[in-house]
Design an enzyme around this catalytic site. Structure first.
Site, PDB file in Angstrom:
ATOM      1  N   HIS B 166       0.828  -1.205   0.000  1.00 52.25           N
ATOM      2  CA  HIS B 166       0.000   0.000   0.000  1.00 52.25           C
ATOM      3  C   HIS B 166       0.860   1.252   0.000  1.00 52.25           C
ATOM      4  O   HIS B 166       2.053   1.195   0.284  1.00 52.25           O
ATOM      5  CB  HIS B 166      -0.912   0.022   1.232  1.00 52.25           C
ATOM      6  CG  HIS B 166      -0.188   0.278   2.525  1.00 52.25           C
ATOM      7  ND1 HIS B 166       0.618  -0.661   3.133  1.00 52.25           N
ATOM      8  CD2 HIS B 166      -0.130   1.376   3.323  1.00 52.25           C
ATOM      9  CE1 HIS B 166       1.119  -0.171   4.246  1.00 52.25           C
ATOM     10  NE2 HIS B 166       0.699   1.067   4.392  1.00 52.25           N
ATOM     11  N   GLN B 168       0.399   5.811   0.768  1.00 54.50           N
ATOM     12  CA  GLN B 168      -0.443   6.789   1.430  1.00 54.50           C
ATOM     13  C   GLN B 168      -0.513   8.061   0.586  1.00 54.50           C
ATOM     14  O   GLN B 168       0.372   8.322  -0.228  1.00 54.50           O
ATOM     15  CB  GLN B 168       0.109   7.133   2.809  1.00 54.50           C
ATOM     16  CG  GLN B 168       0.210   5.936   3.740  1.00 54.50           C
ATOM     17  CD  GLN B 168       0.431   6.349   5.188  1.00 54.50           C
ATOM     18  OE1 GLN B 168      -0.279   7.204   5.714  1.00 54.50           O
ATOM     19  NE2 GLN B 168       1.416   5.752   5.829  1.00 54.50           N
TER      20      GLN B 168
HETATM   21  O1  LIG Z   1       1.053   6.068   8.893  1.00 55.03           O
HETATM   22  P1  LIG Z   1       1.918   4.921   9.321  1.00 55.03           P
HETATM   23  O2  LIG Z   1       2.363   4.057   8.174  1.00 55.03           O
HETATM   24  O3  LIG Z   1       1.354   4.141  10.464  1.00 55.03           O
HETATM   25  O4  LIG Z   1       3.231   5.619   9.921  1.00 55.03           O
HETATM   26  C1  LIG Z   1       4.441   5.765   9.244  1.00 55.03           C
HETATM   27  O5  LIG Z   1       4.382   6.747   8.219  1.00 55.03           O
HETATM   28  C2  LIG Z   1       4.147   8.101   8.647  1.00 55.03           C
HETATM   29  C3  LIG Z   1       4.230   9.011   7.448  1.00 55.03           C
HETATM   30  O6  LIG Z   1       5.472   8.916   6.800  1.00 55.03           O
HETATM   31  C4  LIG Z   1       5.141   8.524   9.738  1.00 55.03           C
HETATM   32  O7  LIG Z   1       4.768   9.778  10.265  1.00 55.03           O
HETATM   33  C5  LIG Z   1       5.201   7.503  10.870  1.00 55.03           C
HETATM   34  O8  LIG Z   1       6.230   7.862  11.783  1.00 55.03           O
HETATM   35  C6  LIG Z   1       5.492   6.132  10.282  1.00 55.03           C
HETATM   36  O9  LIG Z   1       5.525   5.158  11.298  1.00 55.03           O
END
Ligand SMILES: O=P(O)(O)O[C@H]1O[C@H](CO)[C@@H](O)[C@H](O)[C@H]1O
Ligand SMILES: O=P(O)(O)O[C@H]1O[C@H](CO)[C@@H](O)[C@H](O)[C@H]1O
Lengths: 351, 351
Positions: B166, B168
């Protein structure tokens, strides 16, 4: 619409030293963590290991034998990133393929002859000897190099490859990115506001108290308003001091005391030897030693990675690398946590 | 004095996108590593886990049930760092205590219904669907938000808390630090040199070939001259393209193909599922959609942490945090390593 509450509502804060912003989203602390957990830090370190190149009497990679030192001990890094005599890459470069010469020296400084001790467990007098040695290193390397970076990587999580208590000193023929940025922002602040940025900042924080972790007559430690790492702190003198070499004997003693208090709280937070990277930023040296550098204020940064427990860290990845740093609790919440912790080290407590 | 050899002699290189320098000390690769080793990445991920909130048919934290999706699937992050309706912190702030409003949305996008697959193991047609969905997300969020950050954290080492493939998408009411910097540097370059920075850069790299990892008719992937992470790469279109939304169908297909080739090489390097953070930078959106943004060139950054093996990473700590980033092999050495690797995935090879 509800009124703004920094603990509930995401917002951005400005870092005036780095001229950049951090995203604060305190409500994120509520999310469950199913990601990587860190190995708890090693607790059975032998006091003396003849195979550890940092111990008194050990033979190092280059064949040299360490003296039987009984306080601090400094030697040249056997695998230095900076050497004094690298040839010049020349200067006729395309704007997209620019190279510059880099020269310098890298030293390692042991804090103590024992491998199983750390700064917060050392006596104030022993920490004072570490500070005295820092001052000597700036005196020795400062005249030759514009920047002398003293830094400590503590804990395996911070890439530290040897448990023996030590720091490093990398002196360079150039002003690196971070101090070059702090030089620019502090210079502009003094010009615009007539007072050095961090002198004014320390005074304001001492008045408000909200982000203060520990303080004494000469020093103040706060979780800065713009902290990015969860329990990041900034160590500041109360009076205007350009460099470590300008500290009085009394200020060195009170520095030893406040470092011990901060680092004890750090260890007490999750009852482990707390990992971090720390380092000193003072006014540049070399030819800058004879220039007006009054926009600078001496300070130390502590950057610890842990967030929720001894094994759950903050990852500065993805969004942080590509867009902007983001934190999951407010600096005020972090300061309150640290302030509330005892100043007796958990290892010395009677249970 | 010997003549300058970048593989032997430390030097600095300029990153024109970030207006900063990186210290290159290739001889440091010779030092032994006794520090932290990483856990090898999980290899027994079940194809379907009803308790994994990213799987088809699973119930998520907010009680919603995922559809039985058979390609990509997008949903709102259940623990978003950015929400659309945070109250305004106001604007009357002391220069050392500045706060700004931050609003936005955070989405999660699953690449595939299976948890045990990754981009390099997917079919080109499946990767094409991921690209199509990226384009849709920019089309959907771009009009409202000036910045839509698409990023993927891959691997536990990169803070990824779920093995299901995945990425984001965090869209924000502000231009974050990194794109704001890239906007400034690209704008200045076009003004001074009459050509967009990364258009010129791609052309030069294609001529020299030294840092090229893979290329096709429409795309080029290089280890940039100023790379900081050991095997960092930069993905560039050959023609001038502002945003993902400007790609033709043919360019989306050739993008799927070149991504598969790069990521297969990455996995083949240490024969593991290679961890990294990656993300897209295109011209800002929102009100910028109607402005002249011709200084921008679409690109993707890949930031992988591994240095020597599947378990030894580069730590960006201490000197890197306090002074300047430093790398232990030259970008040319890294490109040569990656170029030499096969394009058939090690998991598909007959042994
Ligand atoms: O949103 P997730 O995958 O749980 O979290 C991850 O990605 C985020 C965005 O890069 C970061 O801020 C978090 O520290 C990391 O653990
Ligand atoms: O010199 P060390 O302790 O072996 O190495 C550590 O500190 C250096 C300076 O911060 C970093 O460049 C290395 O990545 C880190 O592992």
């Amino acid at each position: 619409k509800s009124t703004f509450d920094p603990k509930e509502h995401q917002h951005m804060r400005y870092n005036p030293l780095r001229d950049s912003w951090v995203l604060v989203s305190a409500h994120r602390m509520k999310r469950p963590w199913k990601g990587q957990v860190e190995k708890p830090s090693e607790d059975n370190i032998p006091r003396h290991d003849p195979n550890n190149p940092l111990c008194p009497g050990s033979t190092r990679a280059n064949g040299e034998v360490n003296p039987e030192y009984d306080s601090t001990f400094v030697f040249e890094n056997d695998f230095p990133a900076l050497q004094p005599d690298a040839p010049d890459p020349g200067s006729d470069h395309h704007p997209l393929f620019q190279t510059k010469a880099a020269r310098g020296v890298c030293k390692v400084m042991c804090f103590h002859p024992w491998s199983d001790i750390t700064l917060p467990l050392m006596q104030p007098g022993e920490i004072r000897k570490v500070i005295d040695k820092w001052v000597e290193l700036i005196e020795e390397l400062g005249p030759t190099y514009p920047w002398v970076q003293i830094f400590e990587n503590k804990g395996a999580m911070m890439g530290c490859s040897n448990p023996h208590p030590h720091c490093q000193v990398w002196a360079s023929s150039f002003l690196p990115n971070e101090p070059a940025l702090a030089d620019r922002t502090q210079r502009a602040f003094l010009q615009e506001h007539g007072e050095p940025m961090l002198v004014q900042y320390a005074r304001k924080e001492a008045q408000v108290q909200e982000r203060v972790v520990v303080e004494n007559e000469d020093w103040l430690i706060v979780v800065p308003y713009w902290a990015t790492w969860p329990f990041q702190t900034l160590l500041l003198p109360r009076r205007h001091v350009l460099r470590l070499t300008d500290l009085t004997g009394k200020e060195r003693d009170s520095l030893a005391s406040i470092m011990k208090r901060l680092l004890t709280k750090y260890d007490n937070l999750f009852e482990i030897s707390f990992p971090y990277s720390m380092g000193w930023h003072g006014a540049p040296t070399g030819t800058h030693l004879t220039e007006d550098m009054s926009h600078w204020q001496l300070h130390a940064h502590y950057y610890p990675p842990l967030l929720r427990s001894a094994t759950v860290r903050k990852f500065m990845v993805g969004y942080e690398m590509l867009a902007q740093e983001q934190r999951d609790l407010t600096p005020e919440q972090a300061a309150e946590r640290l302030r509330g912790l005892g100043e007796e080290h958990y290892k010395n407590r009677v249970r």
